[in-house]
Design a protein around this motif. Sequence first.
Motif, PDB file in Angstrom:
ATOM      1  N   GLY A   1       0.859  -1.045  -0.113  1.00 56.07           N
ATOM      2  CA  GLY A   1       0.158   0.008  -0.031  1.00 56.07           C
ATOM      3  C   GLY A   1       0.835   1.244   0.107  1.00 56.07           C
ATOM      4  O   GLY A   1       0.883   2.117  -0.758  1.00 56.07           O
ATOM      5  N   PRO A   2       1.763   1.669   0.924  1.00 58.60           N
ATOM      6  CA  PRO A   2       2.596   2.722   1.121  1.00 58.60           C
ATOM      7  C   PRO A   2       3.457   2.763  -0.316  1.00 58.60           C
ATOM      8  O   PRO A   2       3.904   3.941  -0.536  1.00 58.60           O
ATOM      9  N   LEU A   3       3.887   1.569  -0.658  1.00 57.80           N
ATOM     10  CA  LEU A   3       4.721   1.664  -1.901  1.00 57.80           C
ATOM     11  C   LEU A   3       3.821   2.181  -3.162  1.00 57.80           C
ATOM     12  O   LEU A   3       4.591   2.939  -3.817  1.00 57.80           O
ATOM     13  N   VAL A   4       2.852   1.788  -3.308  1.00 54.91           N
ATOM     14  CA  VAL A   4       1.882   2.306  -4.454  1.00 54.91           C
ATOM     15  C   VAL A   4       1.781   3.765  -4.189  1.00 54.91           C
ATOM     16  O   VAL A   4       1.924   4.476  -5.232  1.00 54.91           O
ATOM     17  N   MET A   5       1.602   4.388  -2.935  1.00 61.28           N
ATOM     18  CA  MET A   5       1.329   5.625  -2.648  1.00 61.28           C
ATOM     19  C   MET A   5       2.646   6.480  -3.128  1.00 61.28           C
ATOM     20  O   MET A   5       2.412   7.541  -3.583  1.00 61.28           O
ATOM     21  N   ILE A   6       3.708   5.906  -2.768  1.00 62.75           N
ATOM     22  CA  ILE A   6       5.176   6.449  -3.182  1.00 62.75           C
ATOM     23  C   ILE A   6       5.158   6.555  -4.650  1.00 62.75           C
ATOM     24  O   ILE A   6       5.556   7.634  -5.318  1.00 62.75           O
ATOM     25  N   GLY A   7       4.848   5.363  -5.377  1.00 63.92           N
ATOM     26  CA  GLY A   7       4.909   5.408  -6.847  1.00 63.92           C
ATOM     27  C   GLY A   7       4.049   6.232  -7.614  1.00 63.92           C
ATOM     28  O   GLY A   7       4.278   6.746  -8.481  1.00 63.92           O
ATOM     29  N   ILE A   8       2.658   6.759  -6.797  1.00 63.89           N
ATOM     30  CA  ILE A   8       1.747   7.678  -7.446  1.00 63.89           C
ATOM     31  C   ILE A   8       2.358   8.984  -7.377  1.00 63.89           C
ATOM     32  O   ILE A   8       2.457   9.689  -8.185  1.00 63.89           O
ATOM     33  N   VAL A   9       2.885   9.208  -6.332  1.00 63.68           N
ATOM     34  CA  VAL A   9       3.610  10.671  -6.121  1.00 63.68           C
ATOM     35  C   VAL A   9       4.651  10.730  -7.089  1.00 63.68           C
ATOM     36  O   VAL A   9       4.609  11.779  -7.648  1.00 63.68           O
ATOM     37  N   ALA A  10       5.501   9.720  -7.138  1.00 60.12           N
ATOM     38  CA  ALA A  10       6.607   9.789  -8.019  1.00 60.12           C
ATOM     39  C   ALA A  10       6.078   9.879  -9.429  1.00 60.12           C
ATOM     40  O   ALA A  10       6.723  10.774 -10.364  1.00 60.12           O
ATOM     41  N   GLY A  11       5.076   9.366  -9.780  1.00 60.25           N
ATOM     42  CA  GLY A  11       4.430   9.295 -11.205  1.00 60.25           C
ATOM     43  C   GLY A  11       3.930  10.532 -11.442  1.00 60.25           C
ATOM     44  O   GLY A  11       4.045  11.154 -12.534  1.00 60.25           O
ATOM     45  N   ILE A  12       3.157  11.013 -10.583  1.00 54.54           N
ATOM     46  CA  ILE A  12       2.542  12.576 -10.719  1.00 54.54           C
ATOM     47  C   ILE A  12       3.784  13.472 -10.910  1.00 54.54           C
ATOM     48  O   ILE A  12       3.885  14.409 -11.842  1.00 54.54           O
ATOM     49  N   ALA A  13       4.738  13.418 -10.027  1.00 49.40           N
ATOM     50  CA  ALA A  13       6.158  14.226 -10.424  1.00 49.40           C
ATOM     51  C   ALA A  13       6.833  13.875 -11.596  1.00 49.40           C
ATOM     52  O   ALA A  13       7.094  15.133 -12.396  1.00 49.40           O
ATOM     53  N   LEU A  14       6.734  12.878 -12.186  1.00 52.98           N
ATOM     54  CA  LEU A  14       7.252  12.527 -13.427  1.00 52.98           C
ATOM     55  C   LEU A  14       6.519  13.049 -14.634  1.00 52.98           C
ATOM     56  O   LEU A  14       7.030  13.775 -15.666  1.00 52.98           O
ATOM     57  N   VAL A  15       5.348  13.409 -14.452  1.00 51.08           N
ATOM     58  CA  VAL A  15       4.266  13.910 -15.541  1.00 51.08           C
ATOM     59  C   VAL A  15       4.771  15.482 -15.803  1.00 51.08           C
ATOM     60  O   VAL A  15       5.000  15.948 -16.859  1.00 51.08           O
TER      61      VAL A  15
END
Length: 151
Positions: free
Chosen positions: A50-64
């Motif tokens: 769960g927290p790893l997905v949240m970290i991945g989502i935040v990083a994905g948003i930053a990548l955009v």
Amino acid sequence: MLYGTVLGIHAAAMGTALTLLVASELLLLLGRRGTRKPVAVAFLSSRIAGPLVMIGIVAGIALVFIGGWSLLTPWLVISLILIAMLVVVEAKFVREWQARAQAALRDAATGPGVEAVVGETRALYGRLAMLTIFALVAVLMTMKADVIPFA
């Protein structure tokens, strides 16, 4: 440099989360035979994912934003639709089951057996649908324009 670092964080977090969720499903298969320990490890695996997905989502948003991607880029729009589907499937098929399964694991004497809860077909299909959608998003985001010819 920044894009590469954030991409590495995103890929590592999401890849690890997906691996943990697949491992969780395999452990739940063992739980269907009445073995409680793999079920407990499966839920621990899910809690870590769960927290790893949240970290991945935040990083994905930053990548955009770092990568200068338009929010209307076809692969991104399709990915966001798939992520919305993932949230709906989780809410409709998995969330309630997970609460019941964890309660059964805590107190097997008064609740339904862990085997019965873990073996619920509706929840299994929901979890498998979630894994499939998660994998589709990963493929789509990895391949980007190669997957969608008009992107």
